[in-house]
Design an enzyme around this catalytic site. Structure first.
Site, PDB file in Angstrom:
ATOM      1  N   CYS A 167       0.816  -1.224   0.000  1.00  0.00           N
ATOM      2  CA  CYS A 167       0.000   0.000   0.000  1.00  0.00           C
ATOM      3  C   CYS A 167       0.845   1.267   0.000  1.00  0.00           C
ATOM      4  CB  CYS A 167      -0.934   0.019   1.200  1.00  0.00           C
ATOM      5  SG  CYS A 167      -2.088  -1.342   1.191  1.00  0.00           S
TER       6      CYS A 167
ATOM      7  N   HIS B 217      -3.007   7.248   3.094  1.00  0.00           N
ATOM      8  CA  HIS B 217      -3.496   6.014   2.486  1.00  0.00           C
ATOM      9  C   HIS B 217      -4.850   5.653   3.091  1.00  0.00           C
ATOM     10  CE1 HIS B 217      -4.019   2.006   1.169  1.00  0.00           C
ATOM     11  NE2 HIS B 217      -3.647   1.446   2.306  1.00  0.00           N
TER      12      HIS B 217
ATOM     13  N   ASN C 283     -10.087  -0.054   0.529  1.00  0.00           N
ATOM     14  CA  ASN C 283      -8.632   0.056   0.463  1.00  0.00           C
ATOM     15  C   ASN C 283      -8.174  -0.431  -0.917  1.00  0.00           C
ATOM     16  OD1 ASN C 283      -5.861  -0.276   0.659  1.00  0.00           O
ATOM     17  ND2 ASN C 283      -5.916  -1.259   2.672  1.00  0.00           N
TER      18      ASN C 283
HETATM   19  N1  ACO Z   1     -17.945  -8.714   9.561  1.00  0.00           N
HETATM   20  C1  ACO Z   1     -18.380  -8.995  10.790  1.00  0.00           C
HETATM   21  N2  ACO Z   1     -17.555  -9.330  11.799  1.00  0.00           N
HETATM   22  C2  ACO Z   1     -16.239  -9.362  11.547  1.00  0.00           C
HETATM   23  C3  ACO Z   1     -15.733  -9.073  10.260  1.00  0.00           C
HETATM   24  C4  ACO Z   1     -16.639  -8.737   9.254  1.00  0.00           C
HETATM   25  N3  ACO Z   1     -16.255  -8.436   7.990  1.00  0.00           N
HETATM   26  N4  ACO Z   1     -14.392  -9.189  10.291  1.00  0.00           N
HETATM   27  C5  ACO Z   1     -14.060  -9.530  11.543  1.00  0.00           C
HETATM   28  N5  ACO Z   1     -15.170  -9.643  12.313  1.00  0.00           N
HETATM   29  C6  ACO Z   1     -15.267  -9.986  13.725  1.00  0.00           C
HETATM   30  C7  ACO Z   1     -14.114 -10.866  14.137  1.00  0.00           C
HETATM   31  O1  ACO Z   1     -14.406 -12.223  13.891  1.00  0.00           O
HETATM   32  C8  ACO Z   1     -13.972 -10.547  15.594  1.00  0.00           C
HETATM   33  O2  ACO Z   1     -14.930 -11.298  16.318  1.00  0.00           O
HETATM   34  P1  ACO Z   1     -14.512 -12.035  17.689  1.00  0.00           P
HETATM   35  O3  ACO Z   1     -14.135 -10.926  18.605  1.00  0.00           O
HETATM   36  O4  ACO Z   1     -15.760 -12.764  18.039  1.00  0.00           O
HETATM   37  O5  ACO Z   1     -13.356 -12.910  17.307  1.00  0.00           O
HETATM   38  C9  ACO Z   1     -14.383  -9.090  15.703  1.00  0.00           C
HETATM   39  O6  ACO Z   1     -15.114  -8.802  14.502  1.00  0.00           O
HETATM   40  C10 ACO Z   1     -13.215  -8.137  15.829  1.00  0.00           C
HETATM   41  O7  ACO Z   1     -12.246  -8.426  14.823  1.00  0.00           O
HETATM   42  P2  ACO Z   1     -10.863  -7.682  14.759  1.00  0.00           P
HETATM   43  O8  ACO Z   1     -10.090  -8.216  13.611  1.00  0.00           O
HETATM   44  O9  ACO Z   1     -10.210  -7.708  16.106  1.00  0.00           O
HETATM   45  O10 ACO Z   1     -11.362  -6.181  14.441  1.00  0.00           O
HETATM   46  P3  ACO Z   1     -10.568  -4.817  14.492  1.00  0.00           P
HETATM   47  O11 ACO Z   1     -11.277  -3.885  15.353  1.00  0.00           O
HETATM   48  O12 ACO Z   1      -9.100  -5.015  14.712  1.00  0.00           O
HETATM   49  O13 ACO Z   1     -10.752  -4.300  12.987  1.00  0.00           O
HETATM   50  C11 ACO Z   1      -9.556  -4.084  10.920  1.00  0.00           C
HETATM   51  C12 ACO Z   1     -10.184  -5.022  11.932  1.00  0.00           C
HETATM   52  C13 ACO Z   1     -10.653  -3.229  10.341  1.00  0.00           C
HETATM   53  C14 ACO Z   1      -8.893  -4.917   9.829  1.00  0.00           C
HETATM   54  C15 ACO Z   1      -8.510  -3.165  11.592  1.00  0.00           C
HETATM   55  O14 ACO Z   1      -7.693  -3.922  12.425  1.00  0.00           O
HETATM   56  C16 ACO Z   1      -7.657  -2.419  10.586  1.00  0.00           C
HETATM   57  O15 ACO Z   1      -8.122  -1.608   9.819  1.00  0.00           O
HETATM   58  N6  ACO Z   1      -6.314  -2.638  10.623  1.00  0.00           N
HETATM   59  C17 ACO Z   1      -5.386  -1.955   9.726  1.00  0.00           C
HETATM   60  C18 ACO Z   1      -5.328  -2.604   8.405  1.00  0.00           C
HETATM   61  C19 ACO Z   1      -4.463  -1.772   7.481  1.00  0.00           C
HETATM   62  O16 ACO Z   1      -4.277  -0.590   7.662  1.00  0.00           O
HETATM   63  N7  ACO Z   1      -3.886  -2.355   6.496  1.00  0.00           N
HETATM   64  C20 ACO Z   1      -3.075  -1.507   5.633  1.00  0.00           C
HETATM   65  C21 ACO Z   1      -2.191  -2.258   4.908  1.00  0.00           C
HETATM   66  S1  ACO Z   1      -3.014  -3.058   3.648  1.00  0.00           S
HETATM   67  C22 ACO Z   1      -1.812  -3.363   2.452  1.00  0.00           C
HETATM   68  O17 ACO Z   1      -0.638  -3.069   2.549  1.00  0.00           O
HETATM   69  C23 ACO Z   1      -2.267  -4.073   1.251  1.00  0.00           C
END
Ligand code: ACO
Length: 325
Positions: free
Chosen positions: A112, A250, A280
């Protein structure tokens, strides 16, 4: 010293829009979860166009606004982590399609962060090159890298391509300062496209692996390292943070952008967002945002605004550029 500026911008977004609601028929998720955690409301997915097709259309859009002949371009870099294949590069396909007969062309992968890496690289090559112009694109078909049974990643990404034409100028230099980094110790936080050795000596799984991401790890890393990186770029150029017109970050997660705005103590209005529409789009995210703002005359309008471009992603990689455009 040779001065370099941005001449034009352009983009291409595949037409098929997929809403959060549409995703609920493919997997166990909800509009509420996706909007609350990420700010994403929809994304555009390719119905068959590969990364080069998107990039070629984006390149035509960039050139349309530039009044420059493709023969004057000496360098084409495409930032991508989802190329059509290993060879020919997406950049070579663009070179052929736009008939840039004098250009060298290659792809660059910094996930990214790719567009920021590629723009910084192109600007440096151009300063020492005999030619006048370089085309820098970011293009992705992330939808083919994703495991569509993994709701943790499938809801986040979208497809698209965009870019800029940069060139030498007698006007003021637009590239003011930069800060680019990688931390491979955290490489496992985002993996994609792994392929094992498979030859007459070893037999192994021939398949190519889908994208995996430790979202929490990247979230924590980014909300610490990006404010530091922005401060470094400002300090190096003795620029006051209050003088920055826009922080273009980003578009990975609206919450990440809100936290960074708070940490930098700058109003959220100075952090334009389009993640709600596109999700994204990896290396395409910053040039798509830049092109939208340029077409609305909010940037690249002759007002000499100070703009931060900052990106982060797999590698892990991150980077910040300060431009005066
Ligand atoms: N729909 C419903 N529930 C979901 C979904 C979904 N799509 N995805 C995950 N959940 C659930 C999980 O199963 C979990 O449930 P549990 O607690 O019962 O296990 C709960 O939601 C929380 O999941 P987390 O993964 O802990 O959620 P988080 O608050 O961390 O959000 C996210 C996830 C949005 C991915 C966040 O961590 C994020 O944005 N991180 C940064 C990612 C990023 O910036 N990447 C950039 C690089 S990308 C690149 O280089 C190509």
């Amino acid at each position: 010293k040779t001065h370099v500026k941005i001449y034009s911008t352009g983009k291409y977004i595949p037409p098929h829009r997929v809403s959060n609601h549409d995703l609920t028929s493919w997997m166990d998720t909800s509009d509420e979860w996706i909007v609350k955690r990420t700010g994403i409301q929809s994304r555009y997915l390719s119905r068959g166009d590969n990364t080069s097709n998107l990039c070629i259309k984006a390149a035509h859009d960039v050139l349309e606004d530039s009044h420059i002949d493709a023969d004057e371009i000496g360098l084409i870099i495409v930032a991508t982590m989802s190329p059509d294949g290993q060879s020919p590069s997406v950049a070579s396909k663009v070179q052929s399609a736009i008939q840039a007969g004098q250009a060298m062309a290659f792809d660059m992968n910094a996930a990214c962060s790719g567009f920021v890496y590629a723009l910084s690289t192109a600007e440096k090559i151009l300063r020492h090159a005999p030619y006048g112009y370089a085309l820098v694109l970011g293009g992705e078909v992330m939808s083919k890298e994703i495991d569509w049974t993994d709701r943790k990643t499938a809801v986040l990404f979208g497809d698209g391509a965009a870019g800029v034409l940069i060139g030498k100028t007698d006007e003021a230099d637009q590239f003011i300062s930069e800060d680019l980094h990688a931390n491979g110790d955290k490489g496992k936080a985002l993996t994609s496209g792994n392929r094992q050795v498979d030859n007459p000596l070893v037999q192994s799984d021939k398949s190519i692996s889908y994208l995996t991401m430790d979202g929490r790890e990247i979230f924590n890393f980014v909300t610490r390292s990006i404010p530091d990186s922005i401060h470094k770029v400002l300090n190096e150029s003795r620029t006051d943070i209050e003088d920055i017109d826009y922080f273009l970050l980003h578009q990975a997660n609206a919450r990440i952008i809100e936290i960074i705005a708070k940490k930098l103590k700058r109003p959220l209005e100075t952090f334009p967002m389009n993640i709600q529409n596109y999700g994204n789009t990896s290396a395409a995210s910053l040039p798509i945002l830049l092109d939208e703002l340029a077409k609305e005359k909010k940037v690249l309008n002759g007002k000499k605004q100070k703009i931060i471009l900052s990106a982060f992603g797999g590698g892990l990689t991150w980077g910040t550029l300060l431009l005066e455009i």
